[in-house]
Write a protein that holds these residues in place. Structure first.
Motif, PDB file in Angstrom:
ATOM      1  N   UNK A 154       0.801  -1.237   0.000  1.00  0.00           N
ATOM      2  CA  UNK A 154       0.000   0.000   0.000  1.00  0.00           C
ATOM      3  C   UNK A 154       0.831   1.283   0.000  1.00  0.00           C
ATOM      4  N   UNK A 155       1.906   1.395   0.806  1.00  0.00           N
ATOM      5  CA  UNK A 155       2.651   2.668   0.838  1.00  0.00           C
ATOM      6  C   UNK A 155       3.251   3.053  -0.516  1.00  0.00           C
ATOM      7  N   UNK A 156       3.460   2.084  -1.392  1.00  0.00           N
ATOM      8  CA  UNK A 156       4.142   2.362  -2.657  1.00  0.00           C
ATOM      9  C   UNK A 156       3.181   2.602  -3.816  1.00  0.00           C
ATOM     10  N   UNK A 157       1.878   2.498  -3.558  1.00  0.00           N
ATOM     11  CA  UNK A 157       0.897   2.613  -4.635  1.00  0.00           C
ATOM     12  C   UNK A 157       0.235   3.990  -4.694  1.00  0.00           C
ATOM     13  N   UNK A 158       0.595   4.882  -3.807  1.00  0.00           N
ATOM     14  CA  UNK A 158      -0.001   6.217  -3.816  1.00  0.00           C
ATOM     15  C   UNK A 158       0.355   6.946  -5.110  1.00  0.00           C
ATOM     16  N   UNK A 159      -0.656   7.389  -5.822  1.00  0.00           N
ATOM     17  CA  UNK A 159      -0.441   8.118  -7.062  1.00  0.00           C
ATOM     18  C   UNK A 159      -0.065   7.272  -8.249  1.00  0.00           C
ATOM     19  N   UNK A 160      -0.023   5.952  -8.090  1.00  0.00           N
ATOM     20  CA  UNK A 160       0.345   5.052  -9.195  1.00  0.00           C
ATOM     21  C   UNK A 160      -0.853   4.862 -10.114  1.00  0.00           C
ATOM     22  N   UNK A 161      -0.612   4.950 -11.432  1.00  0.00           N
ATOM     23  CA  UNK A 161      -1.671   4.781 -12.429  1.00  0.00           C
ATOM     24  C   UNK A 161      -1.777   3.346 -12.935  1.00  0.00           C
ATOM     25  N   UNK A 162      -0.672   2.625 -12.937  1.00  0.00           N
ATOM     26  CA  UNK A 162      -0.679   1.254 -13.462  1.00  0.00           C
ATOM     27  C   UNK A 162       0.454   0.467 -12.828  1.00  0.00           C
ATOM     28  N   UNK A 163       0.253  -0.839 -12.763  1.00  0.00           N
ATOM     29  CA  UNK A 163       1.270  -1.754 -12.239  1.00  0.00           C
ATOM     30  C   UNK A 163       1.587  -2.795 -13.305  1.00  0.00           C
ATOM     31  N   UNK A 164       2.880  -3.048 -13.506  1.00  0.00           N
ATOM     32  CA  UNK A 164       3.325  -4.119 -14.403  1.00  0.00           C
ATOM     33  C   UNK A 164       4.138  -5.096 -13.568  1.00  0.00           C
ATOM     34  N   UNK A 165       3.625  -6.312 -13.428  1.00  0.00           N
ATOM     35  CA  UNK A 165       4.281  -7.318 -12.592  1.00  0.00           C
ATOM     36  C   UNK A 165       5.136  -8.235 -13.460  1.00  0.00           C
ATOM     37  N   UNK A 166       6.446  -7.990 -13.422  1.00  0.00           N
ATOM     38  CA  UNK A 166       7.401  -8.805 -14.187  1.00  0.00           C
ATOM     39  C   UNK A 166       8.175  -9.771 -13.298  1.00  0.00           C
ATOM     40  N   UNK A 167       7.832  -9.854 -12.014  1.00  0.00           N
ATOM     41  CA  UNK A 167       8.611 -10.656 -11.077  1.00  0.00           C
ATOM     42  C   UNK A 167       8.430 -12.149 -11.357  1.00  0.00           C
ATOM     43  N   UNK A 168       9.514 -12.876 -11.231  1.00  0.00           N
ATOM     44  CA  UNK A 168       9.440 -14.326 -11.414  1.00  0.00           C
ATOM     45  C   UNK A 168      10.724 -15.005 -11.005  1.00  0.00           C
ATOM     46  N   UNK A 169      10.610 -16.229 -10.533  1.00  0.00           N
ATOM     47  CA  UNK A 169      11.775 -17.047 -10.195  1.00  0.00           C
ATOM     48  C   UNK A 169      11.561 -18.433 -10.785  1.00  0.00           C
ATOM     49  N   UNK A 170      12.656 -19.087 -11.156  1.00  0.00           N
ATOM     50  CA  UNK A 170      12.552 -20.378 -11.832  1.00  0.00           C
ATOM     51  C   UNK A 170      12.236 -21.517 -10.879  1.00  0.00           C
ATOM     52  N   UNK A 171      12.837 -21.492  -9.689  1.00  0.00           N
ATOM     53  CA  UNK A 171      12.756 -22.678  -8.839  1.00  0.00           C
ATOM     54  C   UNK A 171      12.977 -22.305  -7.379  1.00  0.00           C
ATOM     55  N   UNK A 172      12.373 -23.072  -6.486  1.00  0.00           N
ATOM     56  CA  UNK A 172      12.605 -22.867  -5.060  1.00  0.00           C
ATOM     57  C   UNK A 172      14.070 -23.148  -4.724  1.00  0.00           C
ATOM     58  N   UNK A 173      14.637 -22.267  -3.908  1.00  0.00           N
ATOM     59  CA  UNK A 173      16.017 -22.443  -3.478  1.00  0.00           C
ATOM     60  C   UNK A 173      16.185 -21.739  -2.139  1.00  0.00           C
ATOM     61  N   UNK A 174      17.430 -21.612  -1.702  1.00  0.00           N
ATOM     62  CA  UNK A 174      17.678 -20.997  -0.402  1.00  0.00           C
ATOM     63  C   UNK A 174      17.141 -19.571  -0.334  1.00  0.00           C
ATOM     64  N   UNK A 175      17.182 -18.847  -1.451  1.00  0.00           N
ATOM     65  CA  UNK A 175      16.752 -17.456  -1.429  1.00  0.00           C
ATOM     66  C   UNK A 175      15.548 -17.159  -2.289  1.00  0.00           C
ATOM     67  N   UNK A 176      14.882 -18.180  -2.847  1.00  0.00           N
ATOM     68  CA  UNK A 176      13.768 -17.949  -3.755  1.00  0.00           C
ATOM     69  C   UNK A 176      12.634 -18.911  -3.447  1.00  0.00           C
ATOM     70  N   UNK A 177      11.409 -18.410  -3.576  1.00  0.00           N
ATOM     71  CA  UNK A 177      10.227 -19.213  -3.300  1.00  0.00           C
ATOM     72  C   UNK A 177       9.202 -18.948  -4.395  1.00  0.00           C
ATOM     73  N   UNK A 178       8.962 -19.949  -5.238  1.00  0.00           N
ATOM     74  CA  UNK A 178       8.088 -19.748  -6.396  1.00  0.00           C
ATOM     75  C   UNK A 178       6.670 -19.379  -5.987  1.00  0.00           C
TER      76      UNK A 178
END
Length: 428
Positions: free
Chosen positions: A59-83
């Motif tokens: 919520x704090x980062x969406x003030x005044x935002x007109x659109x969101x583009x979600x490009x986030x992605x990870x290939x596989x679960x690992x020590x630092x990533x969770x699909x």
């Protein structure tokens, strides 16, 4: 417009942010890791999508935002990533926060074919994220690209170039066909749907015009480099399985190799789809890989990168093993030899503690290099320790400079290897 882009350091996100900024939009980049300060013209937020699992985290980062583009992605679960956290839980929290904040336009990147088969946690979590967005009262567009290739060398684009540089081309067994899609066409699609009045509540497959085998894709890159066709052979199933498991092990150490067991499951399915709805909705005519490569002739930088692609993992396997094994040998079978080297020198009284200290320093340096978050520190540590050995050896045992096996002379090529590793460490 003010546009928030998640996954802003990835292949698609980085290219998109650059183009949006160039067109005069205000871009808010959401980054997994803290900003380096290079792109000072855009606002950056350090936020791990795998930890931002509640709408109030967004919520704090969406003030005044007109659109969101979600490009986030990870290939596989690992020590630092969770699909699941990145593709579904975190993404769903973002979508709910958009709805609550009145940010109606959301463009979301999924993956081609996830609605038909989910052979891995990657595709299953991608589909769950798609369904979470479809359930929201938003002007959403879900884009499901095939393998995205572009001028930047990252992920599959980097792997294909590295394979193209090999004199013998090893092919993984049971790989499906790929309708590779160009990064420029993907970015043009996002720009189209960001326009006011563009259609929404659409799910589109972004696929290239031609289905190619893995061998044909690599062949396109070889011709682009100006090299002849390579001899090919298919790896045995057991060899391929070992390579995928080694990729998994590297991921547990914080590295991001494209060859992992999730990738094996996904490429068996292939990445093909129907681009006609995409073309009808946007008017975009997707480029083929040969056509795209012809427009951007290969340079010496591309050839260097391709040639170094598999040198890099070799370096980051050999260097940690070199330091760790040196330390282990010094504490075990080489103990007596190490102590004898110092007996009779100015450090003779401290020979045993010195050997222990040197061995432990070697093991620590090797471990730091192997662990991706500390690899840069480990390489600088290795350079420092090597220089210390050169100076200490020159003072205590100058005769080692003209030993037939050159124990001190070998420090110089060792230093060069560490500087080379530093030079090619970064992937983005």
């Amino acid at each position: 417009m003010r546009i928030l882009v998640t996954g802003a350091s990835g292949l698609i996100g980085k290219a998109l942010c650059a183009l949006l900024t160039g067109e005069g939009h205000e871009v808010v980049r959401v980054l997994h890791h803290p900003d380096t300060g290079i792109h000072t013209e855009t606002r950056a937020i350090s936020l791990d999508m795998a930890r931002a699992l509640r709408p109030k985290d967004w919520t704090p980062y969406l003030a005044g935002v007109d659109a969101v583009v979600n490009c986030a992605g990870v290939l596989q679960d690992s020590a630092g990533e969770n699909t699941r956290h990145v593709h579904m839980t975190g993404a769903s929290a973002l979508f709910i926060a958009c709805e609550q904040a009145g940010v109606n336009k959301v463009i979301h990147f999924s993956a081609i074919g996830v609605d038909c088969q989910q052979p891995s946690a990657f595709s299953a979590s991608k589909l769950a994220g798609d369904e979470a967005l479809m359930a929201r009262r938003l002007e959403w567009v879900i884009l499901r690209p095939s393998v995205v290739l572009g001028r930047p060398a990252f992920g599959a684009s980097a792997l294909f170039r590295g394979l193209a540089a090999l004199p013998l081309l090893p092919l993984m067994p049971d790989t499906g066909r790929l309708q590779v899609v160009q990064l420029d066409d993907v970015i043009s699609t996002v720009l189209f749907f960001l326009k006011p009045g563009s259609p929404s509540r659409l799910t589109l497959e972004l696929a290239g015009p031609v289905a190619l085998s893995m061998s044909e894709v690599v062949g396109c890159y070889r011709r682009w480099f100006g090299w002849n066709h390579a001899r090919e052979f298919i790896l045995p199933n057991w060899t391929a399985a070992i390579l995928y498991r080694l990729g998994d092990a590297a991921a547990q150490l914080g590295w991001r190799p494209p060859m992992r067991t999730n990738a094996a499951k996904e490429i068996t399915r292939g990445a093909v789809g129907d681009p006609r709805p995409w073309m009808t909705a946007t008017g975009i005519q997707p480029s083929s890989l040969p056509a795209a490569l012809r427009l951007n002739p290969a340079t010496v930088q591309e050839r260097w990168f391709a040639g170094l692609y598999f040198v890099k993992p070799a370096l980051f396997v050999v260097l940690p093993l070199f330091w760790i094994l040196t330390g282990i040998i010094s504490l075990t079978v080489g103990w007596r030899s190490g102590v004898d080297l110092l007996i009779g020198t100015a450090a003779g009284a401290l020979a045993e503690p010195a050997v222990v200290a040197g061995a432990l320093a070697d093991i620590v340096v090797g471990t730091l290099i192997a662990w991706r978050p500390t690899s840069r520190l480990g390489l600088f540590g290795a350079i420092t320790v090597s220089l210390f050995y050169a100076v200490a050896g020159s003072i205590l045992r100058p005769d080692l400079w003209y030993e037939p096996l050159g124990p001190l002379l070998k420090i110089f090529p060792t230093l060069v290897l560490h500087f080379a590793a530093l030079a090619i460490l970064e992937e983005r």
